[in-house]
Design a protein around this motif. Structure first.
Motif, mmCIF file in Angstrom:
data_model
loop_
_atom_site.group_PDB
_atom_site.id
_atom_site.type_symbol
_atom_site.label_atom_id
_atom_site.label_comp_id
_atom_site.label_asym_id
_atom_site.label_seq_id
_atom_site.Cartn_x
_atom_site.Cartn_y
_atom_site.Cartn_z
ATOM 1 N N UNK A 130 0.868 -1.170 0.000
ATOM 2 C CA UNK A 130 0.000 0.000 0.000
ATOM 3 C C UNK A 130 0.904 1.217 0.000
ATOM 4 N N UNK A 131 0.772 2.057 -1.004
ATOM 5 C CA UNK A 131 1.613 3.241 -1.037
ATOM 6 C C UNK A 131 1.525 3.984 -2.354
ATOM 7 N N UNK A 132 2.126 5.159 -2.355
ATOM 8 C CA UNK A 132 2.169 5.958 -3.574
ATOM 9 C C UNK A 132 3.001 5.234 -4.634
ATOM 10 N N UNK A 133 2.723 5.540 -5.889
ATOM 11 C CA UNK A 133 3.410 4.950 -7.040
ATOM 12 C C UNK A 133 3.155 3.448 -7.156
ATOM 13 N N UNK A 134 2.042 2.983 -6.624
ATOM 14 C CA UNK A 134 1.706 1.568 -6.724
ATOM 15 C C UNK A 134 0.230 1.369 -7.050
ATOM 16 N N UNK A 135 -0.327 2.270 -7.838
ATOM 17 C CA UNK A 135 -1.733 2.181 -8.229
ATOM 18 C C UNK A 135 -1.818 1.712 -9.667
ATOM 19 N N UNK A 136 -2.577 0.675 -9.895
ATOM 20 C CA UNK A 136 -2.784 0.191 -11.253
ATOM 21 C C UNK A 136 -3.504 1.260 -12.073
ATOM 22 N N UNK A 137 -3.136 1.373 -13.322
ATOM 23 C CA UNK A 137 -3.732 2.370 -14.212
ATOM 24 C C UNK A 137 -5.249 2.296 -14.275
ATOM 25 N N UNK A 138 -5.811 1.099 -14.127
ATOM 26 C CA UNK A 138 -7.266 0.936 -14.176
ATOM 27 C C UNK A 138 -7.960 1.640 -13.005
ATOM 28 N N UNK A 139 -7.208 1.914 -11.946
ATOM 29 C CA UNK A 139 -7.793 2.562 -10.767
ATOM 30 C C UNK A 139 -7.514 4.061 -10.709
ATOM 31 N N UNK A 140 -6.752 4.564 -11.651
ATOM 32 C CA UNK A 140 -6.327 5.961 -11.601
ATOM 33 C C UNK A 140 -7.509 6.930 -11.527
ATOM 34 N N UNK A 141 -8.507 6.764 -12.391
ATOM 35 C CA UNK A 141 -9.656 7.684 -12.392
ATOM 36 C C UNK A 141 -10.419 7.640 -11.066
ATOM 37 N N UNK A 142 -10.500 6.466 -10.465
ATOM 38 C CA UNK A 142 -11.180 6.341 -9.171
ATOM 39 C C UNK A 142 -10.401 7.106 -8.101
ATOM 40 N N UNK A 143 -9.077 6.984 -8.124
ATOM 41 C CA UNK A 143 -8.240 7.701 -7.158
ATOM 42 C C UNK A 143 -8.416 9.215 -7.316
ATOM 43 N N UNK A 144 -8.416 9.678 -8.555
ATOM 44 C CA UNK A 144 -8.593 11.116 -8.810
ATOM 45 C C UNK A 144 -9.956 11.575 -8.302
ATOM 46 N N UNK A 145 -11.000 10.801 -8.572
ATOM 47 C CA UNK A 145 -12.343 11.163 -8.113
ATOM 48 C C UNK A 145 -12.427 11.200 -6.591
ATOM 49 N N UNK A 146 -11.730 10.284 -5.920
ATOM 50 C CA UNK A 146 -11.713 10.289 -4.453
ATOM 51 C C UNK A 146 -11.095 11.571 -3.916
ATOM 52 N N UNK A 147 -10.004 11.996 -4.518
ATOM 53 C CA UNK A 147 -9.343 13.228 -4.074
ATOM 54 C C UNK A 147 -10.228 14.442 -4.367
ATOM 55 N N UNK A 148 -10.834 14.468 -5.537
ATOM 56 C CA UNK A 148 -11.721 15.592 -5.876
ATOM 57 C C UNK A 148 -12.929 15.650 -4.940
ATOM 58 N N UNK A 149 -13.493 14.504 -4.618
ATOM 59 C CA UNK A 149 -14.630 14.475 -3.696
ATOM 60 C C UNK A 149 -14.202 14.948 -2.312
ATOM 61 N N UNK A 150 -13.030 14.541 -1.871
ATOM 62 C CA UNK A 150 -12.529 14.983 -0.563
ATOM 63 C C UNK A 150 -12.352 16.503 -0.537
ATOM 64 N N UNK A 151 -11.893 17.053 -1.626
ATOM 65 C CA UNK A 151 -11.759 18.518 -1.705
ATOM 66 C C UNK A 151 -13.133 19.184 -1.647
ATOM 67 N N UNK A 152 -14.079 18.607 -2.372
ATOM 68 C CA UNK A 152 -15.432 19.174 -2.427
ATOM 69 C C UNK A 152 -16.086 19.220 -1.048
ATOM 70 N N UNK A 153 -15.918 18.151 -0.275
ATOM 71 C CA UNK A 153 -16.557 18.105 1.038
ATOM 72 C C UNK A 153 -15.630 18.608 2.148
#
Length: 169
Positions: free
Chosen positions: A11-34
């Protein structure tokens, strides 16, 4: 030493499969929104000291540089990024802050488990063997050991200690 020899287990940075990249970005954007609190605010809330330098989060120079480039200061690091940026604890699959939060969640869920209610947890709801197995452990270490594979090393586990260690043979 990582808990696994396979990168997928880290578990860590630089270890996210490309298929999950958009989900990770959406999680960060949602966290910013709330307006989720910062990584350092979560550390303080979980009774960890606030970090004052990137090298207190990770010994990996690549992680330190990426955090510095993105945030400029440790106080601006976002929660989701920070919990994945931390180095893993010794003999653990989780970094410190994430590990503490998972532990708190697990124990808060365990304490509200219906099996702890007297109307559910009684001799009429379990077989004699099942009840004997439930009543046998007297220490947290017993519960951990009971769920490890046969022949696994013995570990001492305590809610008052910060580490798990092998029991003396």
């Amino acid at each position: 030493m990582p808990p696994t020899n396979q990168p997928t287990g880290r578990i860590g940075l630089f270890n996210t499969d490309g298929a999950l990249y958009d989900i990770e970005v959406q999680s960060i954007l949602q966290a910013r929104e709330v307006q989720v609190a910062s990584y350092n605010d979560y550390r303080a809330n979980c009774r960890f000291p606030r970090v004052t330098d990137f090298n207190q989060i990770s010994a990996d120079a690549r992680v330190q540089q990426a955090l510095c480039d993105l945030y400029g200061t440790v106080d601006r690091i976002e929660y989701y990024v920070g919990i994945f940026a931390e180095d893993l604890r010794s003999n653990s699959a989780l970094p410190p802050l994430m590990g503490r939060m998972v532990g708190v969640d697990a124990f808060s869920q365990a304490l509200t488990n219906p099996l702890l209610a007297s109307r559910v947890f009684n001799k009429q709801t379990f077989s004699p063997l099942g009840m004997a197995m439930i009543e046998a452990p007297t220490r947290l270490s017993d519960l951990v050991q009971r769920n490890l594979p046969p022949g696994a090393p013995q570990y001492f586990v305590s809610l008052t200690r910060r580490d798990w260690r092998r029991s003396p043979d």
